[in-house]
Design a protein around this motif. Structure first.
Motif, PDB file in Angstrom:
ATOM      1  N   TYR A   1     -52.210  14.490 -21.014  1.00  0.00           N
ATOM      2  CA  TYR A   1     -50.755  14.328 -20.963  1.00  0.00           C
ATOM      3  C   TYR A   1     -50.172  15.600 -21.602  1.00  0.00           C
ATOM      4  O   TYR A   1     -49.089  16.092 -21.033  1.00  0.00           O
TER       5      TYR A   1
ATOM      6  N   HIS B   1     -50.272  18.182 -18.697  1.00  0.00           N
ATOM      7  CA  HIS B   1     -49.813  18.006 -17.320  1.00  0.00           C
ATOM      8  C   HIS B   1     -48.570  17.212 -17.430  1.00  0.00           C
ATOM      9  O   HIS B   1     -47.970  16.862 -16.340  1.00  0.00           O
ATOM     10  N   ARG B   2     -48.254  16.515 -18.538  1.00  0.00           N
ATOM     11  CA  ARG B   2     -47.190  15.762 -18.558  1.00  0.00           C
ATOM     12  C   ARG B   2     -46.935  14.570 -17.414  1.00  0.00           C
ATOM     13  O   ARG B   2     -45.871  14.436 -16.882  1.00  0.00           O
TER      14      ARG B   2
ATOM     15  N   GLU C   1     -43.391   6.432 -21.902  1.00  0.00           N
ATOM     16  CA  GLU C   1     -43.053   7.061 -20.768  1.00  0.00           C
ATOM     17  C   GLU C   1     -41.875   8.066 -20.977  1.00  0.00           C
ATOM     18  O   GLU C   1     -41.511   8.853 -20.250  1.00  0.00           O
TER      19      GLU C   1
ATOM     20  N   ASN D   1     -41.329  12.600 -23.733  1.00  0.00           N
ATOM     21  CA  ASN D   1     -40.744  13.764 -23.486  1.00  0.00           C
ATOM     22  C   ASN D   1     -39.362  13.822 -22.680  1.00  0.00           C
ATOM     23  O   ASN D   1     -39.114  14.631 -21.913  1.00  0.00           O
TER      24      ASN D   1
ATOM     25  N   ASN E   1     -38.683  14.297 -17.618  1.00  0.00           N
ATOM     26  CA  ASN E   1     -40.169  13.963 -17.570  1.00  0.00           C
ATOM     27  C   ASN E   1     -40.423  12.715 -17.042  1.00  0.00           C
ATOM     28  O   ASN E   1     -41.136  12.682 -16.031  1.00  0.00           O
TER      29      ASN E   1
ATOM     30  N   ARG F   1     -39.820  12.737 -13.211  1.00  0.00           N
ATOM     31  CA  ARG F   1     -40.891  13.486 -12.397  1.00  0.00           C
ATOM     32  C   ARG F   1     -41.961  12.740 -12.142  1.00  0.00           C
ATOM     33  O   ARG F   1     -42.633  12.953 -11.088  1.00  0.00           O
ATOM     34  N   TYR F   2     -42.557  12.052 -13.253  1.00  0.00           N
ATOM     35  CA  TYR F   2     -43.728  11.405 -13.155  1.00  0.00           C
ATOM     36  C   TYR F   2     -43.536  10.061 -12.206  1.00  0.00           C
ATOM     37  O   TYR F   2     -44.186   9.829 -11.119  1.00  0.00           O
TER      38      TYR F   2
ATOM     39  N   SER G   1     -31.004  11.794 -14.001  1.00  0.00           N
ATOM     40  CA  SER G   1     -32.453  11.917 -13.780  1.00  0.00           C
ATOM     41  C   SER G   1     -33.134  10.678 -13.397  1.00  0.00           C
ATOM     42  O   SER G   1     -34.014  10.842 -12.501  1.00  0.00           O
TER      43      SER G   1
END
Length: 526
Positions: free
Chosen positions: A98, A101-102, A124, A127, A131, A134-135, A155
Motif C-alpha cells: 500500500y 502502490h496506494r 480507505e 491518503n 486516492n 482512484r482505487y 472526487s
C-alpha cells in the motif's frame, strides 16, 4: 474475548452451524463469502501480525486467499448454492504494497478473487478522498456506504452507492454498506465528506430496498462487532450483518470471540452476524436457505483458516510478484538486529515494548521535547527477532506520518492522556516516553488518569496543569486524530512537518543495535 449477552449465547448454542435438514419449499440456497480488514497483507503474516519469515509459519496471503475463494465457490456450486463474494472494508494500509502502490495492488487482487461489492473502511481514506476515488475506479465493482454523504466532495461524488441488489439462485439479495461514523477522527477523509448516523441511513436504505420487492437484507458494515450487535437489536428488517473494523474472528473454534454466526434477537427477526478476523488469515462463509420472501429459514458455514496447507493460486501469486518487484530494494535494507520480537498485540490496552521503542525514538530525535506520545492503534504490526529490515519498520508504521511537535499546557496534556485511556482496546491508547502515568481503566470515563509525572529535564515532576510542556507525537494525533482534538485546538505553537516517523524509528533501532524489547512500568494500571 467479546462478552456476548446471555440470550445471544443461548441462541448461538441452539443454532448449530450445520444446516437444518428441512427448508421451505422452493427456498433459494446461497453461500455468502466474506472478507474484512485485509490491510494490504498480500504476502501473509505470522500469527502475531509480524511480517512473514522463511522459517516461520505464514498465514493468509493473496495467493492463498484467491485459491480459497475459488475453492469455496466450487464447493458451494457442488452443493447447489449460488455464491456472492463481499468485502467489509479496510483493504488499505498495513504493508509496503500500500505504501508504494496506494491501493492498486489491493484492487487487482480483489478482482482476481471476484469481489462483487465492498463497503468502505476508515483506512480507505488514509491518503484522502482523491486516492480513495482512484482505487474505487480501479476496483470496478459497487462500493457502498449508505451513511456517507459525498455530495460536496467532487472526487467521490457519484462513486459510492448506499446499496446494491443481486439476483442469486432465484433470491434477491440487497447489500447495504455502512462505514464507521468515527472515520473523521481515525483517518483523513478531508473537510467535505459527511459521515451520518448508520442506523438512520440503514433504515432508509432498507425501506427503499423493500419497496422494490421481497429481499434478503445484508448489512456490509465496517463499524465493529459491538456496534453491529446494537444495530441488530434496534433495526427492523435486517437478516445478516457481515462485519469488519474490530478484527473479530467469529467462528466455531475454541479461540474465537464468538460463534459463526453470532445470533442477535432483532425487533422482527433473528439477525445473523459474521466477521472473519483480519489480515487475510480467514475467509468467511455463511450458508443461507431462504424462503420465498427472503427470510432465512436455515444457516450454516464457518470461516476457513488460510494455513500453509492450502495451495496458492498461481495467477494471484504472479500478480503479487509483479506488484512486489519495485519493493525489494526498499524493504531489504538491514536496519538492526533484535534479540527478541517486539510484539504489538497489547499496545491498545497497556504499555508495550514496541510502543516504548517508537515513543523513545521520537523523544531522542527531538531536542527540547519533554514527552512523546504515540497511539497504540498506529502500531500496525510486530517486529521480528533477528535482523530487522526497513520493510519490517514500514509494515509497523505504514501511514507515512511525520513527527510533529507542540507546546501545550499541563491541563491539555492531562486531557490528552485521559482521551487515550477513555476507550481501552481502541487505537487511541497512549504509548509514551519521558512520562510515567497511573490509571484505573475501571473508573468512569473522564476519571481514569490517576497521576502523571514528567521524568526528565527542568520540568520533571508531577504534571502542573498551568505549566507549558513540549510534546512530540505524530502528525495524525497533532491534527486531532483518534480523539486528540486538544492537541490540535489548544497547542500554543506547533510544527507538523518533521521527519518521517518510520525513518526516525529505523535510525533509533540502528543506534540501539542490538535492540532489546523492554517495558519498565511507565504505564501502571490499577
Amino acid at each position: 474475548m467479546i462478552q456476548l449477552r446471555r440470550r445471544h449465547l443461548l441462541a448461538a448454542t441452539l443454532a448449530l452451524p450445520a444446516l437444518r435438514p428441512a427448508a421451505a419449499q422452493g427456498a433459494a440456497r446461497i453461500a455468502l463469502l466474506h472478507l474484512n480488514d485485509f490491510h494490504s497483507r498480500h504476502e501473509g503474516a505470522q500469527a502475531n501480525g509480524a511480517a512473514c519469515r522463511p522459517n516461520a509459519d505464514c498465514l493468509g496471503g493473496s495467493a492463498r486467499l484467491v485459491a480459497a475463494v475459488k475453492a469455496a465457490r466450487a464447493a458451494a456450486a457442488a452443493e447447489g448454492r449460488a455464491s456472492l463474494a463481499l468485502d467489509a472494508g479496510d483493504q488499505f494500509m498495513g504493508s509496503l504494497f500500500y505504501t508504494y502502490h496506494r491501493g492498486l495492488a489491493e484492487a487487482a487482487i480483489q478482482q482476481e478473487w471476484g469481489c462483487e461489492a465492498m463497503t468502505l473502511g476508515n483506512h480507505e481514506f488514509d491518503n484522502g478522498p482523491g486516492n480513495a476515488a482512484r482505487y474505487i475506479r480501479a476496483l470496478g465493482v459497487p462500493v457502498l456506504a449508505a451513511n456517507l454523504d459525498a455530495s460536496a466532495e467532487p472526487s467521490l461524488d457519484g462513486l459510492v452507492r448506499p446499496f446494491v441488489a443481486f439476483g442469486r439462485g432465484g433470491a434477491r439479495i440487497v447489500v447495504i454498506g455502512l462505514i464507521t461514523e468515527e472515520t473523521p477522527h481515525v483517518s483523513s477523509p478531508g473537510p467535505n465528506l459527511r459521515f451520518r448516523s448508520a442506523e438512520e441511513a440503514a433504515e432508509r436504505a432498507i425501506a427503499m430496498a423493500r419497496a422494490e420487492g421481497p429481499a434478503t437484507i445484508v448489512l456490509l458494515s465496517h463499524r465493529g462487532l459491538a456496534a453491529d450487535q446494537r444495530l441488530a437489536e434496534r433495526l427492523r428488517g435486517v437478516d445478516v450483518i457481515i462485519g469488519g473494523h474490530s478484527h473479530t474472528i467469529l467462528a466455531n473454534r475454541a479461540d474465537a470471540a464468538g460463534p459463526a454466526p453470532t445470533l442477535v434477537d432483532g425487533p422482527d427477526r433473528t439477525v445473523r452476524i459474521v466477521q472473519a478476523g483480519a489480515l487475510g488469515r480467514f475467509l468467511g462463509r455463511l450458508d443461507l436457505d431462504l424462503d420465498a420472501t427472503g427470510r432465512v429459514v436455515a444457516h450454516g458455514g464457518d470461516p476457513v483458516e488460510l494455513t500453509p496447507a492450502l495451495a496458492e493460486d498461481a495467477e494471484a501469486a504472479a500478480i503479487v510478484a509483479r506488484f512486489a518487484a519495485p519493493l525489494g530494494e526498499m524493504r531489504a535494507r538491514a536496519v538492526a538486529p533484535a534479540l527478541a520480537p517486539f510484539d504489538n498485540g497489547s499496545c491498545r490496552t497497556q504499555e508495550c515494548a514496541i510502543g516504548n521503542l517508537i515513543a523513545e525514538a521520537m523523544l531522542a530525535a527531538t531536542p527540547g521535547a519533554d514527552i512523546a506520545l504515540q497511539n497504540g492503534g498506529g502500531i500496525r504490526a510486530s517486529l521480528p527477532a533477528g535482523m530487522i529490515t526497513y520493510g519490517d519498520v514500514l509494515t509497523v508504521l505504514p501511514f507515512g506520518n511525520t513527527v510533529a511537535t507542540a507546546t501545550i499546557r499541563g491541563a491539555t496534556l492531562l486531557a490528552a492522556l485521559e482521551n487515550g485511556l477513555s476507550q481501552p482496546g481502541a487505537g487511541r491508547f497512549p504509548q509514551i516516553a519521558g512520562l510515567r502515568i497511573e490509571a484505573d481503566l475501571n473508573a468512569p470515563a473522564g476519571r481514569r488518569l490517576v497521576s502523571a509525572e514528567v521524568l526528565r529535564g527542568e520540568r520533571a515532576g508531577r504534571v502542573d496543569p498551568e505549566r507549558a510542556y513540549r510534546i512530540v507525537t505524530n502528525n495524525f494525533l497533532r491534527a486531532g486524530g483518534d480523539g486528540y482534538t486538544m492537541l490540535r485546538d489548544a497547542a500554543l505553537e506547533a510544527y507538523d512537518s518533521g521527519p518521517l516517523l518510520e525513518e526516525i524509528v529505523a535510525a533509533h533501532l540502528t543506534a540501539l543495535a542490538p535492540a532489546q524489547p523492554r517495558t519498565d512500568g511507565r504505564i501502571r494500571l490499577r
